[in-house]
Design an enzyme around this catalytic site. Structure first.
Site, PDB file in Angstrom:
ATOM      1  N   HIS A   1     -27.102 -42.303 -68.779  1.00 21.39           N
ATOM      2  CA  HIS A   1     -27.502 -40.516 -67.757  1.00 21.39           C
ATOM      3  C   HIS A   1     -26.322 -40.855 -66.970  1.00 21.39           C
ATOM      4  O   HIS A   1     -25.608 -41.865 -66.024  1.00 21.39           O
ATOM      5  CB  HIS A   1     -29.170 -40.999 -67.282  1.00 21.39           C
ATOM      6  CG  HIS A   1     -30.177 -40.737 -67.968  1.00 21.39           C
ATOM      7  ND1 HIS A   1     -30.269 -40.030 -68.701  1.00 21.39           N
ATOM      8  CD2 HIS A   1     -30.472 -41.430 -69.054  1.00 21.39           C
ATOM      9  CE1 HIS A   1     -31.224 -39.603 -69.499  1.00 21.39           C
ATOM     10  NE2 HIS A   1     -31.467 -41.110 -69.961  1.00 21.39           N
TER      11      HIS A   1
ATOM     12  N   ASP B   1     -29.438 -46.953 -72.238  1.00 22.16           N
ATOM     13  CA  ASP B   1     -30.254 -46.202 -71.195  1.00 22.16           C
ATOM     14  C   ASP B   1     -29.990 -46.447 -69.872  1.00 22.16           C
ATOM     15  O   ASP B   1     -30.817 -46.578 -69.143  1.00 22.16           O
ATOM     16  CB  ASP B   1     -31.704 -46.433 -71.824  1.00 22.16           C
ATOM     17  CG  ASP B   1     -32.554 -45.553 -71.243  1.00 22.16           C
ATOM     18  OD1 ASP B   1     -32.473 -44.415 -70.487  1.00 22.16           O
ATOM     19  OD2 ASP B   1     -33.770 -45.260 -71.388  1.00 22.16           O
TER      20      ASP B   1
END
Lengths: 308, 425
Positions: free
Chosen positions: B58, B303
């Site tokens: 992200h 992640d």
């Protein structure tokens, strides 16, 4: 003495007993014409309440005032909290004002633990989310001891919505520490997973209230919110009452000496009928009275009143 | 273009040799190389791997540039040994159009620290209601091949079926965030002993396993490729094992934190340990590690989820889920797997590059291949200090932990992005 009271697990048997013994001394103050001790004169106690809870807040307020502390009530409504101030900023504000103790009620589990990182004073958990409410467990233990003369060896049934109950968690921890045997009773949907492993190894679970009642010294009814029906925890209030509510006939299954407790506020007709709530077995009003004494003891001991 | 000669370096664990990088490619490999014009990097005791590839990052840009930017996240990635990252679509605006994925792709090129490969959203606005223009994103300059609503599950079975089928036209793959939303309403942490003790609403393992079971059946039915994000439970591993044995075209990733940390970390109520899916139990960790070793889990993906301080310095229930990962992933892999360099290269570089269709990445250093590689000091140990990380955010769960391994250098198409353990730009 411990610095904060965040969980029933913070209390070992000696500390818990010291609090109960101190509360018994504090109770004698309530019988006097002038219900006040100078122990915490000049100390500041902040009641930081993010949830409506009139009974707990005024209990803490009465306790602090009877010890001559300065009390500041900080309610989430109409304060900077409503404007989006973070818990940390509120903590720093209270810190800057010189709060010696912060009594906190908060809808988020663990908020008092977070707060304790940010203030130098003592933090007392007055109920956090679905986690714990340790002073409630102390006042319940105090009430049991006063009525039944002991805690070790007592058999206590805690009945109802254990999953969402901070009262149940604190009671399981404290009562187990003090040698009582706890059985949690409710529909399987409202009993949390792995409860014995999570809290205290000796804790039992039963889904059958009638089977449990003849063998207990104490039955503690928990408040069950009707809204739980919407999440399918049980089908209807009527079915809940029929299976897990305490009514007259069920009460008569209890041993002669057994007492009935409820932390309040009650849903009369849901988990408890008026006949039971108003019976001589019921300790519900005494619990409120004892709450002030126990909270006096907690504030007194946490703030080092015994060293002055 | 400057040439680099890395001397006496072990390529993926093999006997030490010299490695010459020139004009963007590995020019020569062999003992006793000489290149008078080259900058020499002493590789004694060091290991060279193909540059790491992260399937799950992200970068927060556009929208939350206070938490991370494409540039700061790219720098964190390079420092972690990565040469390519797949940037998830849950930005603001959501990467659900050709315009947004091209913007992210272009920002990645401008930063020039790793190849930033945008992931496209499966559904418009991640709302789970109708398909985004997947074909337009595939045809854009960003050449999107991975589509994911990560952060949200594509819960509607019909929509999931259609997405799996539709992307076959351009060899796309759906990366599913497996979380049955009705079973996790309000969930805060793994459902188990610790959630009961802490009074936090549980996120049951079955909410992940039920979706993976459904999706492998759907993928089998329509003959499509499925990738499962951040597998976190022992039960999920068993579902995947059976699906793979039947020949379903499914791949799966595990995060470093799910390989190392358990739900007991929640006991402080410090939301730095709040993540979705949540930290699980020691039994889950054991199953995930063994699945990673035997190939039921194909990939370690970070992640990497940066969050601003105010989104973590608060009550657990109000905190955003997610943790940093790019700068610590290799150290965790080394800690968990040991110096199994071929396995590390397979799980962190070759396989993720193949799943993402990133040619030029995930190729072991050898004469003629693009010089996308990283050089590690496996003997080094470092203590993680949040303030020293290159990410704009500080939400690492490994603060003050001492971990093995340190990235010494990273090269992207022959240009160093990291030298002497420091970012070059």
């Amino acid at each position: 003495m411990i610095r904060h009271l965040l969980s029933g697990a913070d209390l070992d048997a000696d500390t818990a007993t010291e609090i109960l013994d101190t509360a018994a001394e504090m109770a004698t103050v309530a019988g006097r014409e002038i219900k006040k001790l100078p122990a915490l004169r000049g100390r500041t106690v902040v009641n930081l309440f993010y949830e409506d809870s009139t009974r707990t807040r005024i209990s803490f307020e009465a306790a602090a005032k009877r010890l001559s502390a300065d009390v500041i009530n900080f309610s989430a409504k109409g304060s900077s909290v409503a404007k989006g101030e973070s818990l940390k900023d509120t903590a720093l504000t209270l810190q800057a004002m010189g709060a010696d103790a912060v009594v906190v009620r908060h809808p988020a589990s663990g908020a008092p633990h977070r707060l304790a990182n940010w203030v130098d004073g003592s933090v007392v958990n007055a109920g956090d989310g679905t986690h714990e409410h340790p002073t409630q467990a102390l006042l319940d233990a105090y009430t049991m001891r006063a009525r039944l003369g002991r805690l070790a060896g007592l058999s206590v049934a805690v009945v109802g919505d254990v999953l969402h109950s901070r009262v149940a968690r604190s009671n399981v921890l404290l009562l187990s520490t003090l040698g009582a045997k706890v059985t949690l009773v409710g529909p399987p949907t409202l009993i949390p997973v792995d409860i014995a492993g999570a809290l205290a190894p000796g804790t039992d679970v039963s889904y059958d209230l009638d089977a449990v009642l003849p063998d207990v010294d104490v039955v503690m009814m928990l408040r069950v919110q009707r809204e739980r029906m919407k999440d399918s925890y049980f089908p209807s209030a009527r079915e809940y009452s029929r299976r897990y509510g305490l009514d007259g006939p069920r009460m008569r299954r209890l041993p002669e000496h057994a007492i009935v407790m409820h932390p309040g506020p009650m849903n009369r007709g849901m988990e408890i009928t008026p006949e039971v709530a108003d019976s001589p077995r019921s300790t519900i009003v005494e619990q409120v009275t004892n709450g002030v004494s126990v909270r006096m003891a907690v504030l007194y001991l946490l703030l080092g009143g015994n060293n002055r | 273009m400057t040439a680099y000669l890395i001397t006496s370096v072990s390529i993926v664990g093999a006997a030490p040799t010299d490695l010459l990088i020139r004009d963007g490619v590995v020019a020569e490999v062999g003992p006793g190389l000489s290149a008078p014009d080259a900058v020499v990097v002493d590789g004694t005791g060091l290991v060279a791997l193909p540059g790491l590839v992260d399937l799950h990052t992200h970068l927060r840009e556009p929208g939350r540039e206070d938490a991370e930017t494409v540039e700061s996240g790219s720098r964190a990635a390079a420092l972690g040994g990565y040469t390519a990252v797949c940037a998830m679509a849950n930005t603001s605006p959501v990467a659900d159009t050709a315009g947004v994925v091209e913007q992210v792709w272009r920002l990645g090129r401008e930063a020039g620290l790793v190849d930033v490969q945008p992931v496209g959203a499966v559904t418009v606005g991640l709302a789970g209601e109708r398909l985004a223009e997947l074909g337009a994103m595939a045809d854009s300059a960003a050449r999107v091949r991975i589509f994911s609503d990560d952060g949200h599950c594509v819960a509607d079975p019909l929509l999931m079926r259609r997405a799996l089928e539709y992307v076959k036209a351009f060899d796309g793959i759906i990366a599913q965030h497996a979380e049955e939303p009705r079973l996790t309403e309000g969930a805060q942490m793994h459902e188990g002993e610790v959630s009961t003790r802490l009074g936090l609403i549980g996120w049951p393992a079955v909410a992940e396993e039920a979706i993976i079971a459904r999706d492998v059946l759907l993928a089998e039915h329509v003959g499509s490729r499925l990738h499962v994000c951040h597998v976190s439970t022992a039960g999920s591993v068993e579902v995947l094992r059976q699906a793979k044995a039947r020949g379903v075209r499914v791949t799966a990733e595990v995060t470093p934190h799910h390989l190392l940390l358990t739900d007991e970390r929640a006991e402080t109520y410090d939301p730095v340990f709040k993540v979705n899916p949540p930290l699980r139990t020691a039994d889950d960790i054991a199953a995930l590690r063994s699945a990673l070793a035997d190939g039921v889990i194909d990939v370690i993906a970070t992640d990497h989820a940066p969050h601003a301080v105010e989104d973590k310095e608060c009550e657990w229930a109000y905190a955003r889920p997610g943790m940093l990962g790019l700068e610590t992933a290799l150290s965790i892999a080394l800690d968990v797997l040991g110096p199994e360099w071929d396995l590390i290269a397979e799980r962190m570089s070759r396989t993720p590059a193949r799943i993402a269709g990133l040619t030029g990445h995930g190729v072991d250093p050898a004469p003629g291949v693009p010089a996308n590689l990283t050089v590690i000091d496996p003997a080094a140990r470092r203590t993680i200090e949040p303030a020293e990380l290159a990410s704009r955010s500080r939400n690492t769960p490994y603060a003050r932990m001492t971990l093995p391994g340190r990235i010494v250098a990273t090269f992207l198409r022959g240009e160093p992005t990291v030298l002497d353990g420091k970012a070059v730009k």
